[in-house]
Design an enzyme around this catalytic site. Sequence first.
Site, PDB file in Angstrom:
ATOM      1  N   HIS A 279      22.607   8.812   0.486  1.00  0.00           N
ATOM      2  CA  HIS A 279      21.228   8.706   1.006  1.00  0.00           C
ATOM      3  C   HIS A 279      20.940  10.044   1.696  1.00  0.00           C
ATOM      4  O   HIS A 279      21.108  10.184   2.910  1.00  0.00           O
ATOM      5  CB  HIS A 279      21.160   7.526   1.984  1.00  0.00           C
ATOM      6  CG  HIS A 279      19.818   7.318   2.614  1.00  0.00           C
ATOM      7  ND1 HIS A 279      18.953   6.321   2.247  1.00  0.00           N
ATOM      8  CD2 HIS A 279      19.187   7.981   3.615  1.00  0.00           C
ATOM      9  CE1 HIS A 279      17.862   6.364   2.979  1.00  0.00           C
ATOM     10  NE2 HIS A 279      17.982   7.369   3.827  1.00  0.00           N
TER      11      HIS A 279
ATOM     12  N   CYS B  27      12.503  10.055   9.564  1.00  0.00           N
ATOM     13  CA  CYS B  27      12.920   8.959  10.452  1.00  0.00           C
ATOM     14  C   CYS B  27      12.236   9.153  11.799  1.00  0.00           C
ATOM     15  O   CYS B  27      12.284  10.242  12.372  1.00  0.00           O
ATOM     16  CB  CYS B  27      14.443   8.956  10.619  1.00  0.00           C
ATOM     17  SG  CYS B  27      14.985   7.721  11.798  1.00  0.00           S
TER      18      CYS B  27
ATOM     19  N   ASN C 257      13.400  11.941   2.061  1.00  0.00           N
ATOM     20  CA  ASN C 257      14.601  11.876   1.224  1.00  0.00           C
ATOM     21  C   ASN C 257      14.427  12.857   0.072  1.00  0.00           C
ATOM     22  O   ASN C 257      13.326  13.300  -0.217  1.00  0.00           O
ATOM     23  CB  ASN C 257      14.746  10.472   0.621  1.00  0.00           C
ATOM     24  CG  ASN C 257      14.844   9.421   1.674  1.00  0.00           C
ATOM     25  OD1 ASN C 257      13.830   9.007   2.227  1.00  0.00           O
ATOM     26  ND2 ASN C 257      16.036   8.997   1.983  1.00  0.00           N
TER      27      ASN C 257
END
Length: 299
Positions: free
Chosen positions: A205, A238, A247
């Site tokens: 991730h 985030c 991402n």
Amino acid sequence: MEKNIKIVEVGPRDGLQNEKEIVPTEIKVQFIHKLMECGLKVIEASSFVSPKWVPQMSDHELIVNQLPQESSIQFPILVPNLKGFENALRCQVKDIAVFAAASETFSQKNINRSITESLKEFSGITKLAIKHGMRVRGYISCVLGCPYEGKVALTQVVQVAKALYEAGCYEISLGDTIGVGTPTAAKLMVKAVMSEIPISKLALHFHDTYGQALANILACLDLGIATMDSSVAGLGGCPYAKGATGNVATEEVIYMLHGMGLKTGIDLDKLIEAGEYICQYLKRPNRSKVAIATLAKNS
Ligand code: HMG
Ligand code: MG
């Protein structure tokens, strides 16, 4: 090479959670539908987190209620604590994801719990969820660095991964939350976790804050990793990691994997359309170079 790679699309959750302006539920649902049409088999749809902490995810219940009931697609929903789990259970969610961290400060800032407290709670939630027939994915943030503490010990990453795996998580997703990793470090980290957990149970991730995500994925592919998380159009960030960008773009991952002869079952052109749909709504330039180049070529 004829290997299949599983893509976990996190755009509707990780991609949108940091957006200041609330995106209407119907736009999110339409976005998820467009992603479903691309051949994605796992789409992270929302988070059962506190609306005070992450207002953008406060329509989680409305989203879940509009997901197809009978589908071969998995729609994991993030669950931060027992209250989130109880809400997920009430809404008949089949897939949840718990999220711990390898950094003590990040854990406190993100979920108001120490690592030890969170692992205890997540272990209980995972066991309960499995009893109710749910599948539980486990996340670890800050595996290659922390926005508050800097370097993170590999032993800490391995310990948290082991705890989540032993609790019953079917997959452990290794989060480079702030995208600081480089290929050698990423490979070393995965190798350390692999010494305790089968590689088939691990996922990458990687956020692309420093432009390293694709290189890091390539380095880890060599180790046999076959699951990766990404976000269409490179959306995201985030709320508890200042400056972290999205991402790695799903379009970039698909383009690279298909170019290497690996299979994903995903239609890149449809994916580019889905990315454009949400970027146009957000009035935000598309962060995927593959999308930009393809759209320019076709115009
Ligand atoms: P807290 O303030 O310690 O919670 O937050 P609390 O138990 O003290 O409760 C406070 C209030 O929140 C109460 O309401 C609760 O009912 C309510 P009040 O009485 O004041 O009206 N509450 C909830 N409401 C809805 N759903 C819930 C819930 N829990 C409590 N589940 C908490 C603790 C965990 C809730 C909070 O810290 C939180 O929601 N954190 C989530 C943060 C977040 O979503 N971060 C982003 C996702 S993680 C990420 O992006 C990283 C990842 O992508 C991997 C990577 O990149 O590394 C996964
Ligand atoms: Mg993330």
